[in-house]
Design a protein around this motif. Structure first.
Motif, PDB file in Angstrom:
ATOM      1  N   LEU A 116       0.839  -1.202   0.000  1.00 40.10           N
ATOM      2  CA  LEU A 116       0.000   0.000   0.000  1.00 40.10           C
ATOM      3  C   LEU A 116       0.870   1.245   0.000  1.00 40.10           C
TER       4      LEU A 116
ATOM      5  N   GLN B 164      -1.951   5.072   2.823  1.00 43.50           N
ATOM      6  CA  GLN B 164      -2.851   3.953   3.090  1.00 43.50           C
ATOM      7  C   GLN B 164      -2.353   3.129   4.274  1.00 43.50           C
TER       8      GLN B 164
ATOM      9  N   ARG C 299     -11.800   5.491   1.368  1.00 39.86           N
ATOM     10  CA  ARG C 299     -10.383   5.114   1.327  1.00 39.86           C
ATOM     11  C   ARG C 299     -10.197   3.704   1.865  1.00 39.86           C
TER      12      ARG C 299
ATOM     13  N   ARG D 149     -11.227   1.147  -0.684  1.00 43.02           N
ATOM     14  CA  ARG D 149     -10.195   0.972  -1.717  1.00 43.02           C
ATOM     15  C   ARG D 149      -9.015   0.161  -1.173  1.00 43.02           C
ATOM     16  N   ILE D 150      -8.657   0.424   0.080  1.00 37.82           N
ATOM     17  CA  ILE D 150      -7.563  -0.317   0.713  1.00 37.82           C
ATOM     18  C   ILE D 150      -7.926  -1.798   0.797  1.00 37.82           C
TER      19      ILE D 150
END
Length: 67
Positions: free
Chosen positions: A20, A24, A55, A58-59
């Motif tokens: 990441l 992130q 976020r 998405r992580i």
């Protein structure tokens, strides 16, 4: 045997987190290891809670690719 499986899984997760971006990684650390809430992280980052939730989504999607 169970210990070996757990260590392998932990190593795999650690390796995935390393893939990441630094931002992130920081968010994952705050939420998962430091126990901050989404809203607390949002306040720290100066964004809305929904932005942090997006976020994190998405992580999670990125982590699934590596795991």
């Amino acid at each position: 045997m169970e210990l070996l499986g757990r260590n392998f899984q932990e190593d795999k997760l650690h390796d995935a987190i390393e893939q990441l971006t630094p931002a992130q990684q920081g968010l994952v650390h705050k939420i998962c290891f430091e126990g901050y809430s989404v809203n607390e992280c949002a306040e720290m980052l100066g964004v809305d809670g929904s932005a942090v939730s997006h976020r994190l989504a998405r992580i999670k999607k990125s982590l699934k690719k590596y795991l």
